[in-house]
Write a protein that holds these residues in place. Structure first.
Motif, PDB file in Angstrom:
ATOM      1  N   ILE A   1       2.953   0.585  -5.837  1.00 45.97           N
ATOM      2  CA  ILE A   1       2.045   0.564  -4.703  1.00 45.97           C
ATOM      3  C   ILE A   1       0.725   1.236  -5.051  1.00 45.97           C
ATOM      4  N   SER A  20      -7.681   4.375  -3.149  1.00 44.69           N
ATOM      5  CA  SER A  20      -6.964   5.502  -2.550  1.00 44.69           C
ATOM      6  C   SER A  20      -7.705   6.820  -2.672  1.00 44.69           C
ATOM      7  N   ASP A  52       0.815  -1.213   0.000  1.00 48.71           N
ATOM      8  CA  ASP A  52       0.000   0.000   0.000  1.00 48.71           C
ATOM      9  C   ASP A  52       0.849   1.264   0.000  1.00 48.71           C
ATOM     10  N   GLY A  53       0.345   2.270  -0.721  1.00 45.78           N
ATOM     11  CA  GLY A  53       0.966   3.578  -0.704  1.00 45.78           C
ATOM     12  C   GLY A  53       0.614   4.335   0.559  1.00 45.78           C
ATOM     13  N   SER A  54       1.097   5.559   0.636  1.00 45.10           N
ATOM     14  CA  SER A  54       0.968   6.313   1.877  1.00 45.10           C
ATOM     15  C   SER A  54      -0.486   6.571   2.263  1.00 45.10           C
ATOM     16  N   ALA A  98      -0.522   5.244  -6.749  1.00 43.05           N
ATOM     17  CA  ALA A  98       0.588   5.782  -7.530  1.00 43.05           C
ATOM     18  C   ALA A  98       0.067   6.396  -8.830  1.00 43.05           C
TER      19      ALA A  98
END
Length: 263
Positions: free
Chosen positions: A182, A234, A60-62, A185
């Motif tokens: 991730i 996201s 996972d991204g932030s 993105a």
């Protein structure tokens, strides 16, 4: 037949593509998260992916990492996530719920106990991103035997040699990750996704749903147009992070769903 199978059969009859939304269970807190989840079907969501917060979310991204941290800090647990699904099922017995996360919390609970509990509360499928096909005996096969779909990820780097292994015990649908990297993105491009979806569909009869990098109604429409549906995670989670009111989150979800359903 699971709720997931039933949903895709219905959408096929209706001539529609699937819209799948991801939210993190317990973000920003249990009450608001449950209110959002309960509102997703009326906003046009066909399948709900419910994230299970975990301390080391490597795929996972932030945006989703921070959602998991908020949920954990607010006291979200696997037990509370199961309870959230149970509460959802009190008013909705048709919308599929896929739990998406990592293996550690399931292993800690015990596979047999987890699968029984998941089935009892009304979970329909699992996406466990850190269990490769070589570990299918660990959770995938037991989940299938318990009546849960086990959904596998395919990526741009899943080559012709690897793809049959990935597809071997997959059920429900195949989740194609549109970009390398991730979550949250770069934006997905339909022109890049289309040949990959066709390649996967030549090896399976399962629906292929595309996620990662879908952030707008226009992209949702474009990606759903070359697949059997699309996932947005996201972008929705960011609305929640921005402390948007529940009604605003659901309005945004509705715009994404309408985009996918136009495809």
């Amino acid at each position: 037949m699971t709720r997931i199978d039933d949903t895709f059969a219905r959408l096929k009859v209706e001539g529609k593509k699937a819209f799948v939304s991801y939210v993190m269970a317990g973000d920003p807190n249990y009450e608001k998260s449950l209110e959002i989840v309960k509102g997703l079907p009326a906003a046009g969501v066909d399948i709900i992916e419910l994230g299970l917060p975990f301390t080391d979310p490597m795929a996972d991204g932030s945006t989703i990492q921070l959602a998991g941290q908020r949920a954990l800090e607010a006291g979200q647990t696997l037990e509370k996530t199961l309870e959230m699904v149970r509460s959802f099922r009190e008013t909705d017995d048709t919308t599929p719920i896929v739990m998406m996360g990592y293996y550690n919390p399931i292993y800690s609970r015990g596979v047999d106990k987890f699968l029984q509990d998941a089935k009892d509360v009304g979970i329909d499928g699992l996406i466990i991103v850190d269990l490769p096909p070589e570990e299918d005996e660990e959770l995938c096969i037991p989940a299938q035997k318990a009546g849960l779909n086990f959904i596998r990820l395919a990526t741009p780097t899943t080559d012709e040699k690897r793809l049959p292994t990935v597809l071997r015990n997959t059920s429900g649908f195949v989740y194609y990750v549109s970009i390398t990297g991730i979550t949250g993105a770069a934006e997905a491009q339909a022109a890049d996704v289309a040949p990959e979806v066709a390649r996967i569909k030549s090896d399976t009869d399962l629906p292929v749903i595309v996620g990662f990098g879908v952030k707008t109604p226009e992209t949702a429409e474009a990606i759903a147009g070359v697949a059997d549906g699309t996932v947005v995670g996201s972008a929705i989670v960011q609305k929640i992070a921005d402390d948007a009111p529940v009604a605003d989150v659901l309005s945004f979800v509705k715009s994404l769903a309408e985009g996918a359903h136009r495809a």
